[in-house]
Write an enzyme that holds these catalytic residues in place. Structure first.
Site, PDB file in Angstrom:
ATOM      1  N   VAL A  53       0.837  -1.207   0.000  1.00 27.52           N
ATOM      2  CA  VAL A  53       0.000   0.000   0.000  1.00 27.52           C
ATOM      3  C   VAL A  53       0.871   1.257   0.000  1.00 27.52           C
ATOM      4  CG1 VAL A  53      -1.752   1.299   1.279  1.00 27.52           C
ATOM      5  CG2 VAL A  53      -1.880  -1.200   1.174  1.00 27.52           C
ATOM      6  N   ALA A  73       9.605   6.493   5.798  1.00 24.53           N
ATOM      7  CA  ALA A  73      10.300   5.599   6.730  1.00 24.53           C
ATOM      8  C   ALA A  73      10.037   4.148   6.345  1.00 24.53           C
ATOM      9  CB  ALA A  73       9.814   5.856   8.154  1.00 24.53           C
ATOM     10  N   VAL A 160     -11.414  -0.002   5.187  1.00 23.99           N
ATOM     11  CA  VAL A 160     -12.559  -0.845   4.819  1.00 23.99           C
ATOM     12  C   VAL A 160     -12.833  -0.717   3.325  1.00 23.99           C
ATOM     13  CG1 VAL A 160     -14.972  -1.409   5.274  1.00 23.99           C
ATOM     14  CG2 VAL A 160     -13.605  -0.307   7.052  1.00 23.99           C
ATOM     15  N   ILE A 164     -13.446   1.467  -2.240  1.00 23.24           N
ATOM     16  CA  ILE A 164     -14.856   1.855  -2.104  1.00 23.24           C
ATOM     17  C   ILE A 164     -14.974   2.950  -1.030  1.00 23.24           C
ATOM     18  CG2 ILE A 164     -17.169   1.040  -1.507  1.00 23.24           C
ATOM     19  CD1 ILE A 164     -16.217  -1.813  -2.289  1.00 23.24           C
ATOM     20  N   GLY A 214      -0.860  -9.684  -3.789  1.00 24.02           N
ATOM     21  CA  GLY A 214      -0.845  -8.588  -2.808  1.00 24.02           C
ATOM     22  C   GLY A 214      -2.198  -8.318  -2.163  1.00 24.02           C
ATOM     23  N   GLU A 217      -3.274 -10.399   3.860  1.00 23.39           N
ATOM     24  CA  GLU A 217      -2.509  -9.793   4.944  1.00 23.39           C
ATOM     25  C   GLU A 217      -1.163 -10.496   5.067  1.00 23.39           C
ATOM     26  OE1 GLU A 217      -3.900  -7.075   6.831  1.00 23.39           O
ATOM     27  OE2 GLU A 217      -5.038  -7.301   4.999  1.00 23.39           O
ATOM     28  N   ASP A 228     -10.030 -10.255   9.641  1.00 23.33           N
ATOM     29  CA  ASP A 228      -9.970  -9.031   8.836  1.00 23.33           C
ATOM     30  C   ASP A 228     -11.388  -8.523   8.547  1.00 23.33           C
ATOM     31  OD1 ASP A 228      -8.243  -7.251   6.905  1.00 23.33           O
ATOM     32  OD2 ASP A 228      -9.906  -7.998   5.689  1.00 23.33           O
ATOM     33  N   LYS A 232     -13.307  -5.012   9.846  1.00 20.27           N
ATOM     34  CA  LYS A 232     -13.986  -4.054   8.953  1.00 20.27           C
ATOM     35  C   LYS A 232     -15.458  -3.904   9.337  1.00 20.27           C
ATOM     36  CE  LYS A 232     -10.772  -5.064   5.204  1.00 20.27           C
ATOM     37  NZ  LYS A 232     -10.481  -6.020   4.125  1.00 20.27           N
ATOM     38  N   GLY A 329      -5.678  -4.920  -2.464  1.00 21.13           N
ATOM     39  CA  GLY A 329      -4.597  -4.688  -3.428  1.00 21.13           C
ATOM     40  C   GLY A 329      -4.027  -3.293  -3.256  1.00 21.13           C
TER      41      GLY A 329
HETATM   42  N1  HSE Z   1      -6.308  -8.586   3.134  1.00 15.29           N
HETATM   43  C1  HSE Z   1      -7.333  -7.620   2.894  1.00 15.29           C
HETATM   44  C2  HSE Z   1      -8.387  -8.249   2.008  1.00 15.29           C
HETATM   45  C3  HSE Z   1      -6.730  -6.414   2.245  1.00 15.29           C
HETATM   46  O1  HSE Z   1      -8.091  -9.299   1.400  1.00 15.29           O
HETATM   47  O2  HSE Z   1      -9.487  -7.738   1.913  1.00 15.29           O
HETATM   48  C4  HSE Z   1      -7.652  -5.245   2.117  1.00 15.29           C
HETATM   49  O3  HSE Z   1      -8.059  -4.759   3.365  1.00 15.29           O
END
Ligand code: HSE
Length: 421
Positions: A53, A73, A160, A164, A214, A217, A228, A232, A329
Site C-alpha cells: 500500500v 520511513a 474498509v 470503495i 498482494g 494480509e 480481517d 472491517k 490490493g
Molecule cells: N487482506 C485484505 C483483504 C486487504 O483481502 O481484503 C484489504 O483490506
C-alpha cells in the site's frame, strides 16, 4: 455496558499543539490543489511504510504532488523498491517528528510500532491517515476521542473496502440516516479464494495466488479466519449505528474448513459461497457476525468477483444502497489513502469523529443452515445463531439429528443468507 475510554495524557511535545501550523485554508487548497498543497513548508506528508500500500501511495503522490512528501520511513532503506525516492529513513519517529510533516500516513499495519507512531502523531496534533483496520477496529473509538483532544484528525477510508468510499459515505452523506443493516463481502482475499474454488482451484493454490497478487494480509490467517472481515465490520457498524464498536465482540467463522464439495453443494442449488459480514437491527438487538454463507446468485452479496468487495447499507430514509468494487490490493487501497491525505491537507472534512455512548453489543447473526451430510444436503427451516454451528450439539443437535435420516455423518454446516423481512 459502557466502556470507559482511557485517554492518555499528552506526552511532552517539542511543538505545542496550539502552535502547529494550519497554513492552508480550504478555499486556497480547492482552487489550486497541486500548487497550494506543495508550497507551504509545514504542510508536508510523512509516509510510514513502503510495502504494497505504502509504495502505491508514494508513487501516486510523487507523480501528482511533487514536493509534498517530506519523509518516507521503511524498515530496510537499502531494499530495492519501485519508488523514486533517494532518502529512505529507517527512523519512523524522526519522520513523525519532522516539523515540516503535518499529515502522517501510516502504512505499516499491526498493533505494535504502527500504534506507537500513530499515538505520537496524534499527541503532536498531526493529522493521521491510516489503512490499519486491526488498530481502528480494536482501539478506534478512543483514538478518535484522543485526536479530538489534540486537534488532530484521524482518517481511515482505506481500512474498509479498498477503493470503495464507504467510510466517508457513512460519516458524511449518511450521517443522519437511521441505518438498519450494514455489511456484505468485506474481505478480498477470501472472495478471491472462494471464487477460484468455484472455478475448480484447490484452496491452498488459490490462497497462494491471492498472496502473490498482494491481496492477503502479511499473516493470511487474518483473512481466512475472518478476523480481517470482523475488523472491517466493527468499523462499519460503529459508523453506521454511531456507537463505539470493537471487533473482538463479534461472532466469527472463517473459510478454513470449506471444501470444494461445499462450494459444489451450493452451486447445485443456485447459491454462491461468500464470506459474509453483516450487522443488522433485529428487534432490540444488533445481530452481527462474519460467516461463510450461501447467497442466491442474483443477490448483491453474490456480486463481487476476485478480490472485489460489496457493502450494502439499508436505512429508513436512504432505502437500500449498494457500494461495490476493488476491495484489496495496493492500487485500490492507495486510492483511498491518497484521497484521505488530500482531504486532510485541504481541511475539507473533519476526519472521522468519535462516537460516544454505550458500546455496540451484538448478538450472533442468525440464518437457516445448509447441512451437508455424507450423502446429500438439507437446508434447515429455522434460522440458527452462528455460535451454535461450531458444536452441532449446541442446542441444535436434535434438529440436525432429525434431518439426518440415514444421510450419514454431517460434513459441514454453512448458513444460507436470508435478508431481513
Ligand atoms: N487482506 C485484505 C483483504 C486487504 O483481502 O481484503 C484489504 O483490506
Amino acid at each position: 455496558m459502557a466502556r470507559a475510554f482511557f485517554i492518555p495524557p499528552i506526552p511532552h511535545m517539542e511543538v505545542p499543539v496550539q502552535t502547529l501550523p494550519r497554513v492552508l485554508c480550504s478555499s486556497e487548497a480547492i482552487s489550486s490543489p497541486a500548487t497550494s498543497l506543495t508550497t507551504a513548508r509545514a504542510n508536508g506528508v510523512g509516509l510510514l511504510g513502503c510495502g504494497t500500500v505504502g509504495s502505491g501511495v508514494a508513487r501516486r503522490l510523487l507523480a501528482s504532488h511533487p514536493g509534498l512528501i517530506r519523509g518516507i520511513a521503511v524498515r530496510d532503506p537499502h531494499k530495492p523498491r519501485d519508488v523514486r525516492w533517494d532518502d529512505f529513513s529507517s527512523d519512523a519517529f524522526d519522520v513523525v517528528d519532522d516539523p515540516s510533516v503535518r499529515v502522517v500516513v501510516e502504512c505499516i499495519g499491526g498493533l505494535g510500532l504502527a500504534r506507537e507512531l500513530i499515538l505520537r502523531a496524534i499527541a503532536r496534533g498531526k493529522d493521521v491517515v491510516t489503512a490499519n483496520k486491526d488498530l481502528i477496529a480494536t482501539e478506534g473509538p478512543w483514538l478518535a476521542a484522543f485526536a479530538a483532544r489534540t486537534g488532530a484528525s484521524l482518517r481511515y477510508e482505506a481500512a474498509v473496502g479498498g477503493a470503495i468510499p464507504i467510510v466517508r459515505a457513512l460519516g458524511g452523506s449518511l450521517a443522519g440516516e437511521d441505518v438498519f443493516e450494514i455489511g456484505g463481502v468485506l474481505n478480498g482475499t477470501t472472495n478471491f479464494v472462494l471464487d477460484a474454488m468455484d472455478g475448480g482451484a484447490e484452496y491452498a493454490d488459490a490462497l497462494a495466488e491471492a498472496q502473490r497478487l498482494g491481496f492477503a494480509e502479511q499473516d493470511p490467517r487474518s483473512d481466512v479466519d475472518g478476523h480481517d472481515a470482523a475488523h472491517k465490520l466493527a468499523i462499519l457498524a460503529g459508523l453506521a449505528f454511531r456507537r463505539p464498536s470493537v471487533s473482538p465482540a463479534l461472532a466469527r467463522r472463517g473459510i478454513g474448513g470449506i471444501s470444494r464439495d461445499d462450494v459444489r453443494a451450493g452451486a447445485e442449488r443456485g447459491l454462491r459461497l461468500k464470506l459474509v459480514a453483516v450487522a443488522r437491527k433485529a428487534g432490540d438487538v444488533i445481530e452481527a457476525g462474519v460467516t461463510p454463507a450461501f447467497v442466491p446468485e442474483d443477490h448483491p452479496f453474490a456480486r463481487p468477483r476476485g478480490a472485489e468487495n460489496v457493502v450494502r447499507v439499508v436505512g429508513r430514509g436512504c432505502g437500500t444502497l449498494v457500494f461495490s468494487g476493488a476491495g484489496a490490493g495496493g492500487d485500490a487501497t492507495a486510492s483511498s489513502v491518497v484521497a484521505d491525505v488530500l482531504a486532510a491537507l485541504e481541511a475539507r472534512e473533519r476526519g472521522v469523529q468519535a462516537h460516544e455512548g454505550e458500546d455496540l453489543v451484538s448478538a450472533p447473526l442468525r440464518a437457516p443452515v445448509l447441512v451437508r451430510f455424507a450423502s446429500g444436503s438439507v437446508v434447515t427451516s429455522d434460522a440458527m445463531p452462528l455460535d451454535a454451528l461450531e458444536a452441532a450439539a449446541g442446542g441444535f443437535g436434535h434438529v440436525i439429528q432429525s434431518l439426518s435420516k440415514g444421510r450419514g455423518e454431517v460434513q459441514s454446516m454453512i448458513p444460507v443468507w436470508r435478508d431481513a423481512a
